[in-house]
Enzyme design. Structure first.
Site, PDB file in Angstrom:
ATOM      1  N   ASP A  28       0.960  -1.180  -0.320  1.00 21.80           N
ATOM      2  CA  ASP A  28       0.168   0.340   0.086  1.00 21.80           C
ATOM      3  C   ASP A  28       0.821   1.264   0.087  1.00 21.80           C
ATOM      4  O   ASP A  28       0.337   2.337   0.764  1.00 21.80           O
ATOM      5  CB  ASP A  28      -0.653  -0.003   1.052  1.00 21.80           C
ATOM      6  CG  ASP A  28      -1.825  -1.480   1.373  1.00 21.80           C
ATOM      7  OD1 ASP A  28      -2.609  -1.182   0.291  1.00 21.80           O
ATOM      8  OD2 ASP A  28      -1.889  -2.251   2.302  1.00 21.80           O
ATOM      9  N   LYS A  72       2.402   1.945  -5.302  1.00 20.84           N
ATOM     10  CA  LYS A  72       1.993   2.015  -6.472  1.00 20.84           C
ATOM     11  C   LYS A  72       2.560   1.623  -8.136  1.00 20.84           C
ATOM     12  O   LYS A  72       3.020   2.701  -8.731  1.00 20.84           O
ATOM     13  CB  LYS A  72       3.384   0.079  -6.186  1.00 20.84           C
ATOM     14  CG  LYS A  72       4.131  -0.043  -5.211  1.00 20.84           C
ATOM     15  CD  LYS A  72       4.507  -1.656  -4.853  1.00 20.84           C
ATOM     16  CE  LYS A  72       2.966  -2.660  -4.488  1.00 20.84           C
ATOM     17  NZ  LYS A  72       2.671  -1.824  -3.159  1.00 20.84           N
ATOM     18  N   GLY A 112      -4.541  -3.787  -5.358  1.00 19.73           N
ATOM     19  CA  GLY A 112      -5.023  -3.070  -5.647  1.00 19.73           C
ATOM     20  C   GLY A 112      -4.495  -1.357  -5.566  1.00 19.73           C
ATOM     21  O   GLY A 112      -3.953  -0.947  -4.646  1.00 19.73           O
ATOM     22  N   HIS A 113      -3.877  -1.247  -6.634  1.00 17.58           N
ATOM     23  CA  HIS A 113      -2.962  -0.305  -7.494  1.00 17.58           C
ATOM     24  C   HIS A 113      -3.866   1.325  -7.805  1.00 17.58           C
ATOM     25  O   HIS A 113      -4.300   0.358  -9.126  1.00 17.58           O
ATOM     26  CB  HIS A 113      -1.999  -0.866  -8.608  1.00 17.58           C
ATOM     27  CG  HIS A 113      -0.312  -1.616  -7.883  1.00 17.58           C
ATOM     28  ND1 HIS A 113      -0.026  -2.407  -8.251  1.00 17.58           N
ATOM     29  CD2 HIS A 113      -0.616  -1.696  -6.495  1.00 17.58           C
ATOM     30  CE1 HIS A 113       0.987  -2.665  -7.333  1.00 17.58           C
ATOM     31  NE2 HIS A 113       0.451  -2.724  -6.370  1.00 17.58           N
ATOM     32  N   GLN A 128       1.933  -5.901  -2.977  1.00 22.79           N
ATOM     33  CA  GLN A 128       2.707  -6.049  -1.774  1.00 22.79           C
ATOM     34  C   GLN A 128       4.015  -5.143  -1.270  1.00 22.79           C
ATOM     35  O   GLN A 128       4.359  -4.526  -2.626  1.00 22.79           O
ATOM     36  CB  GLN A 128       2.674  -7.438  -1.244  1.00 22.79           C
ATOM     37  CG  GLN A 128       1.122  -8.331  -1.646  1.00 22.79           C
ATOM     38  CD  GLN A 128       0.579  -9.106  -2.759  1.00 22.79           C
ATOM     39  OE1 GLN A 128       1.715  -9.068  -3.596  1.00 22.79           O
ATOM     40  NE2 GLN A 128      -0.563  -8.219  -3.569  1.00 22.79           N
TER      41      GLN A 128
END
Length: 424
Positions: A13, A16, A40-41, A224
């Site tokens: 988080d 990225k 979740g980007h 991650q």
């Protein structure tokens, strides 16, 4: 432009998606190398917010090739939902997105296994996203996995499915009737997936290596963060893949010598989702304040993130492990209102000083952080675009992070939008 690995330096988080999107403007290929749709980007362009789970974060740029590598585990259902949403929002998906034929599939029974195992753990649960990521990697390691290339031959797929369902029935304590009904459902569902996936399937190993050999530039995108790496993170409270720089080599089939730069992403404070040790975690009151201020809720699950002060011991470990050539600091603006800020510079454990990150969870759980305190800047920095224009106290804070981590600062994020970046 160089071939750059973008890797999270904390517990994920770190932003990225934003940084890969920024760098993608000058790249030819953006390639995701591990993880699944537990990632979740988030990318904000103008008034539009995009959350990507499988598709690489370069997809919003025209004329870029995006690759999902062999180190990823792929849910066809999530993949098709994601590209359909992108198409509806005007994003081009036309011979610019490829999936490795070696990529492993997340099967319906993997989600069942995930929930089954977490339930059995009870109070010792890992805190997974429940999306079947871990069981898919477990099958990969057990040589039971089904790959995208297998799905292109439905007879081979059915043969491998039969073997898996017998194994899964024993694991899940299911009957032979379950095997038959589940097989029929999966065959029907995955026949359609096979048709849909076929245009995307490529020999991505050759595509990437040919591109590099011909002077093209590639961004290698991790999911991650380093502290969640299956081997070198806070095991067992980790993800199921290698989220460190080494994962780029195995997850895409490229030699280490083809990597030119390694950018480590760090949030200006620290967060983590789920269970596991967190030495610098805030008090409940401060935790809630920072969570709301920073929008610290999982982009994939919506789960609230735990928040804490910047941990230089942990990030220094990440820098050494990954060999960062530079660091990108994100969400510096979230700290704008604070009167003072702390940075953890070492741990105390049983009266002794620790300046290296412990490998044992029991030790990390009982470490006491030692802090240096800095004056805040209490100024809105979200519209600043040059380093010299940052408040003096903000510069002191980030320069101390750079010094403690042992890597130079190359980018600073001062807001969620694409343009809210200071390049050094």
């Amino acid at each position: 432009m160089s071939n750059i690995v973008v890797v999270g330096a904390q517990w994920g988080d770190e932003g990225k998606g934003k940084i890969v999107d920024y760098l993608a403007n000058d790249a030819d290929i953006i390639a995701r190398y591990q993880g699944g749709d537990n990632a979740g980007h988030t990318i904000v362009v103008g008034n539009n917010k995009y959350v990507l789970h499988l598709v690489p974060s370069g997809i919003l740029h025209p004329n870029k090739k995006c690759i999902i590598g062999n180190g990823v585990v792929l849910s066809p259902k999530v993949f098709f939902e994601e590209i359909e949403d992108l198409k509806k929002r005007g994003i081009c998906i036309d011979d610019n997105l490829y999936i490795s034929e070696r990529t492993h599939l997340i099967m319906p029974y993997h989600k069942m296994m995930d929930a089954f195992e977490e339930n059995k753990r009870g109070s010792k649960k890992i805190g997974t996203t429940g999306r079947g990521i871990g069981p898919a990697y477990m099958d990969k390691s057990a040589r039971l996995g089904i790959r995208v290339g297998d799905l292109m031959d439905i007879n081979l797929f059915e043969e491998k499915l039969d073997l898996n369902l017998e194994h899964k029935a024993r694991f899940l304590e299911k009957s032979n009737d379950w095997i038959k009904s589940t097989k029929d459902e999966i065959i029907t569902e995955f026949r359609e997936y096979a048709k849909g996936l076929k245009p995307f399937v490529r020999d991505t190993f050759t595509i990437i290596n040919d591109a590099i050999d011909n002077g093209k530039s590639v961004i290698f995108e991790s999911a991650q963060g380093t502290l969640l790496d299956i081997d070198l993170g806070t095991y067992p409270y980790s993800t199921s893949s290698n989220s460190t720089v080494g994962g780029a080599c195995s997850g895409l089939g490229i030699a280490p010598t083809k990597i030119n730069e390694i950018i480590g992403l760090v949030k200006a404070y620290t967060t983590r989702v789920g269970e596991g040790p967190f030495p610098t975690e805030f008090s409940p009151e401060m935790d809630e304040k920072m969570r709301n201020r920073g929008g610290e809720f999982g982009a994939t699950t919506g789960r609230p993130r735990r928040c804490g002060w910047f941990d230089a011991v942990a990030v220094r470990y990440s820098a050494r492990l990954n060999g960062f050539t530079g660091i990108a600091i994100t969400k510096l603006d979230v700290l704008d209102e604070l009167e003072s800020l702390d940075i953890c510079v070492e741990y105390k454990y049983k009266g002794k000083s620790l300046t290296t990150f412990p490998s044992q969870i029991e030790v990390l759980n009982n470490c006491e952080p030692v802090y240096e305190t800095f004056d805040g800047w209490q100024t809105d920095i979200s519209n600043i675009r040059t380093y010299d224009d940052l408040p003096k106290n903000a510069k002191k804070y980030v320069e101390r992070i750079s010094e403690l981590v042992g890597a130079k600062i190359v980018l600073i994020g001062v807001g969620p939008s694409r343009e809210q970046i200071i390049a050094l």
